[in-house]
Motif scaffolding. Structure first.
Motif, PDB file in Angstrom:
ATOM      1  N   GLU A   1       0.830  -1.218   0.000  1.00  0.00           N
ATOM      2  CA  GLU A   1       0.000   0.000   0.000  1.00  0.00           C
ATOM      3  C   GLU A   1       0.858   1.259   0.000  1.00  0.00           C
ATOM      4  O   GLU A   1       0.523   2.253  -0.634  1.00  0.00           O
ATOM      5  N   CYS A   2       1.988   1.222   0.723  1.00  0.00           N
ATOM      6  CA  CYS A   2       2.888   2.379   0.762  1.00  0.00           C
ATOM      7  C   CYS A   2       3.485   2.633  -0.625  1.00  0.00           C
ATOM      8  O   CYS A   2       3.595   3.782  -1.074  1.00  0.00           O
TER       9      CYS A   2
ATOM     10  N   GLU B   1       0.921   4.213  -2.776  1.00  0.00           N
ATOM     11  CA  GLU B   1       0.706   5.615  -2.389  1.00  0.00           C
ATOM     12  C   GLU B   1       1.824   6.496  -2.966  1.00  0.00           C
ATOM     13  O   GLU B   1       1.570   7.613  -3.434  1.00  0.00           O
TER      14      GLU B   1
ATOM     15  N   ARG C   1       1.124   6.984  -6.665  1.00  0.00           N
ATOM     16  CA  ARG C   1       0.061   7.977  -6.913  1.00  0.00           C
ATOM     17  C   ARG C   1       0.546   9.411  -6.716  1.00  0.00           C
ATOM     18  O   ARG C   1       0.005  10.329  -7.297  1.00  0.00           O
TER      19      ARG C   1
ATOM     20  N   THR D   1       3.530  13.324   2.024  1.00  0.00           N
ATOM     21  CA  THR D   1       3.488  11.937   1.559  1.00  0.00           C
ATOM     22  C   THR D   1       4.718  11.174   2.037  1.00  0.00           C
ATOM     23  O   THR D   1       4.604  10.085   2.612  1.00  0.00           O
TER      24      THR D   1
END
Ligand code: ZN
Length: 334
Positions: free
Chosen positions: A183-184, A187, A190, A205
């Motif tokens: 997930e990191c 992220e 993105r 971020t």
């Protein structure tokens, strides 16, 4: 035991330093200290400028610096680590004001010090108060902040090696932790453009991804989810040259080369690190040094008994090294 940090970010949040009660000892370096003063004149009870991270220097500082109620670290990784050392030894309050987001030192409990010219990690103090002032961070050269993406992007090659080690050697693996790491990585993907442009969103971020990564690595017990063969490339190049590099340059190079060796979506990985602004062609290393580091990587890994990775199972042939060097040549800005 993991403690989660209180992170306050925004333009001018460093002004809160003026409100700190008690005797304040600030630890910084010339450039970040001058920067802080130019944006926010502040006179703590004592200012100590860091010159090196040798353990005897830190011990002497703890002994000789005046007593204090709070230690404030202003600067990059070394300034934060120096402040962590003093606060850990003295058991006092600590506030960190990172002015560059190039390493995870403001979030980790360990302190990188030098003993006989080799980096070792000591201590155990989780930073609990962070002031992330966008105005300070944005004043640094952007490539230093972009470099901070490297230890998140390394999840791509790190997870591959972790799974490989689990399958081949039975090393402990946790699918739930791997999912958190994944997930990191998503992220970061993105927000790559924000990271590249060092926008407030990009700064937040990186800080938040470091926070998440430190949390799951600490709770799992090691850095396997984000540390694979790409870091071995970094260690090999540092060992070979005995020079200090920007961590993001080395790890970027490692991600580029090892994702190819792994056959692990190398185009995707290169695209990610390029969009984040990692200088993975490693401008401070020569072609010969990179060539030697890769060609001797397996011997280096075996000699030092490093963790299991793709380097144990895939042969690094002269043709592979040539193709990496050709790829780096293409990536290098003209
Ligand atoms: Zn790293």
């Amino acid at each position: 035991m993991y403690k989660s940090p209180g992170i306050k970010s925004g333009f001018g949040v460093a002004r809160e330093l003026k409100e700190l009660p008690g005797r304040v000892l600030a630890v910084s370096m010339e450039i970040p200290w001058a920067l802080l003063q130019s944006q926010m004149p502040w006179e703590p009870d004592h200012v100590h400028l860091v010159d090196d991270m040798d353990l005897p220097t830190l011990e002497a500082a703890d002994r000789d610096l005046p007593a204090c109620d709070v230690v404030v670290g202003v600067g990059g990784g070394s300034c934060c680590d120096f402040a962590k050392y003093l606060a850990w030894k003295r058991g006092c309050r600590m506030v960190l004001v990172p002015t560059i987001i190039s390493v995870d030192a403001p979030l980790t409990n360990m302190i990188a010090v030098r003993v006989d010219k080799t980096v070792t990690y000591i201590g155990d103090i989780f930073p609990e108060e962070l002031l992330v002032d966008y105005a300070l961070v944005q004043a640094a050269p952007p490539e230093l902040n972009r470099a901070g993406a490297c230890d998140i992007a390394s999840i791509h090659t790190g997870l591959f090696d972790w799974r490989l080690a689990h399958e081949r050697t039975g090393e402990k693996y946790d699918a739930a932790v791997a999912a958190l790491a994944e997930e990191c990585l998503e992220e970061l993907d993105r927000n790559a453009e924000e990271v590249y442009n060092v926008t407030p969103k990009g700064i937040d971020t990186i800080v938040d991804l470091y926070r998440r990564e430190v949390k799951f690595c600490t709770e799992f017990g090691n850095s396997r989810p984000e540390e694979g063969a790409e870091h071995l490339v970094a260690y090999a190049l540092e060992h070979l040259t005995r020079r200090h590099f920007l961590h993001g340059d080395l790890v970027g190079l490692g991600i580029f080369a090892m994702s190819r060796l792994q056959g692990n979506r190398p185009e995707w990985a290169e695209d990610l690190i390029r969009r984040c602004g990692l200088r993975y062609w490693c401008p401070d290393a020569s072609r010969e040094e990179i060539c030697t580091a890769l060609a001797t990587l397996r011997a280096f890994v075996e000699k030092n008994s490093f963790f299991y990775s793709i380097v144990h199972t895939a042969e690094i042939t002269p043709a592979f090294v040539e193709s990496v060097l050709a790829g780096l040549e293409k990536a290098r800005p003209q």
